[in-house]
Design a protein around this motif. Structure first.
Motif, PDB file in Angstrom:
ATOM      1  N   PHE A  61       0.830  -1.199   0.000  1.00 11.99           N
ATOM      2  CA  PHE A  61       0.000   0.000   0.000  1.00 11.99           C
ATOM      3  C   PHE A  61       0.868   1.254   0.000  1.00 11.99           C
ATOM      4  O   PHE A  61       0.618   2.197  -0.744  1.00 11.99           O
ATOM      5  CB  PHE A  61      -0.940   0.002   1.217  1.00 11.99           C
ATOM      6  CG  PHE A  61      -1.754   1.250   1.317  1.00 11.99           C
ATOM      7  CD1 PHE A  61      -2.806   1.494   0.445  1.00 11.99           C
ATOM      8  CD2 PHE A  61      -1.461   2.202   2.279  1.00 11.99           C
ATOM      9  CE1 PHE A  61      -3.547   2.652   0.531  1.00 11.99           C
ATOM     10  CE2 PHE A  61      -2.197   3.359   2.373  1.00 11.99           C
ATOM     11  CZ  PHE A  61      -3.249   3.592   1.493  1.00 11.99           C
ATOM     12  N   ILE A  62       1.902   1.277   0.819  1.00 12.61           N
ATOM     13  CA  ILE A  62       2.809   2.424   0.880  1.00 12.61           C
ATOM     14  C   ILE A  62       3.537   2.588  -0.447  1.00 12.61           C
ATOM     15  O   ILE A  62       3.673   3.691  -0.969  1.00 12.61           O
ATOM     16  CB  ILE A  62       3.805   2.259   2.048  1.00 12.61           C
ATOM     17  CG1 ILE A  62       3.052   2.329   3.382  1.00 12.61           C
ATOM     18  CG2 ILE A  62       4.890   3.323   1.995  1.00 12.61           C
ATOM     19  CD1 ILE A  62       3.901   1.994   4.584  1.00 12.61           C
ATOM     20  N   ARG A  63       3.981   1.477  -1.004  1.00 12.23           N
ATOM     21  CA  ARG A  63       4.667   1.520  -2.290  1.00 12.23           C
ATOM     22  C   ARG A  63       3.735   2.055  -3.388  1.00 12.23           C
ATOM     23  O   ARG A  63       4.120   2.868  -4.210  1.00 12.23           O
ATOM     24  CB  ARG A  63       5.188   0.132  -2.648  1.00 12.23           C
ATOM     25  CG  ARG A  63       6.104   0.140  -3.836  1.00 12.23           C
ATOM     26  CD  ARG A  63       6.750  -1.196  -4.050  1.00 12.23           C
ATOM     27  NE  ARG A  63       7.659  -1.468  -2.921  1.00 12.23           N
ATOM     28  CZ  ARG A  63       8.071  -2.661  -2.580  1.00 12.23           C
ATOM     29  NH1 ARG A  63       7.667  -3.725  -3.231  1.00 12.23           N
ATOM     30  NH2 ARG A  63       8.883  -2.822  -1.563  1.00 12.23           N
ATOM     31  N   ALA A  64       2.482   1.606  -3.381  1.00  8.33           N
ATOM     32  CA  ALA A  64       1.504   2.081  -4.376  1.00  8.33           C
ATOM     33  C   ALA A  64       1.226   3.573  -4.201  1.00  8.33           C
ATOM     34  O   ALA A  64       1.095   4.318  -5.177  1.00  8.33           O
ATOM     35  CB  ALA A  64       0.219   1.286  -4.261  1.00  8.33           C
ATOM     36  N   ALA A  65       1.152   4.028  -2.952  1.00 10.40           N
ATOM     37  CA  ALA A  65       0.927   5.453  -2.697  1.00 10.40           C
ATOM     38  C   ALA A  65       2.106   6.282  -3.181  1.00 10.40           C
ATOM     39  O   ALA A  65       1.927   7.362  -3.761  1.00 10.40           O
ATOM     40  CB  ALA A  65       0.686   5.682  -1.209  1.00 10.40           C
ATOM     41  N   LEU A  66       3.316   5.812  -2.976  1.00 10.66           N
ATOM     42  CA  LEU A  66       4.502   6.536  -3.443  1.00 10.66           C
ATOM     43  C   LEU A  66       4.560   6.598  -4.969  1.00 10.66           C
ATOM     44  O   LEU A  66       4.893   7.634  -5.551  1.00 10.66           O
ATOM     45  CB  LEU A  66       5.769   5.886  -2.888  1.00 10.66           C
ATOM     46  CG  LEU A  66       6.014   6.081  -1.400  1.00 10.66           C
ATOM     47  CD1 LEU A  66       7.219   5.269  -0.955  1.00 10.66           C
ATOM     48  CD2 LEU A  66       6.210   7.544  -1.075  1.00 10.66           C
TER      49      LEU A  66
END
Length: 99
Positions: free
Chosen positions: A4-9
């Motif tokens: 999720f964090i990677r997708a947000a970045l």
């Protein structure tokens, strides 16, 4: 959670360049009009004088600003204001700040 964090970045990285590109769009007609104005005060586009380029265009822009009655930092201010005067009516003030 890491995905999720990677997708947000990744999404942020893709959106930021688009947002910065959309801030200022200038048309070809606007550029041509600006060049005509600069030529009217004596600036010659493409005359081959690269040694004095910054000074020449800055001088032409200063002449143009003086002709138009503008200052170097913004346009002419046409209007007056009173220091300390009420800017918001009493009814608006009460609507915003009374409970």
């Amino acid at each position: 959670m890491k995905s999720f964090i990677r997708a947000a970045l990744v999404a942020t990285a893709l959106v930021v360049p688009v947002a910065s590109f959309a801030q200022s769009q200038i048309t070809r007609a606007q550029v041509q009009a600006e060049l005509v104005e600069l030529q009217s005060v004596g600036y010659h586009v493409g005359d081959g004088d690269q040694a004095h380029y910054p000074e020449a265009i800055q001088a032409a822009e200063a002449k143009l600003a003086a002709r138009q009655g503008a200052t170097a930092y913004g346009g002419a201010a046409n209007g007056t204001s009173q220091s300390g005067g009420a800017r918001v009516s009493q009814s608006d003030w009460n609507a915003m700040y009374s409970r």
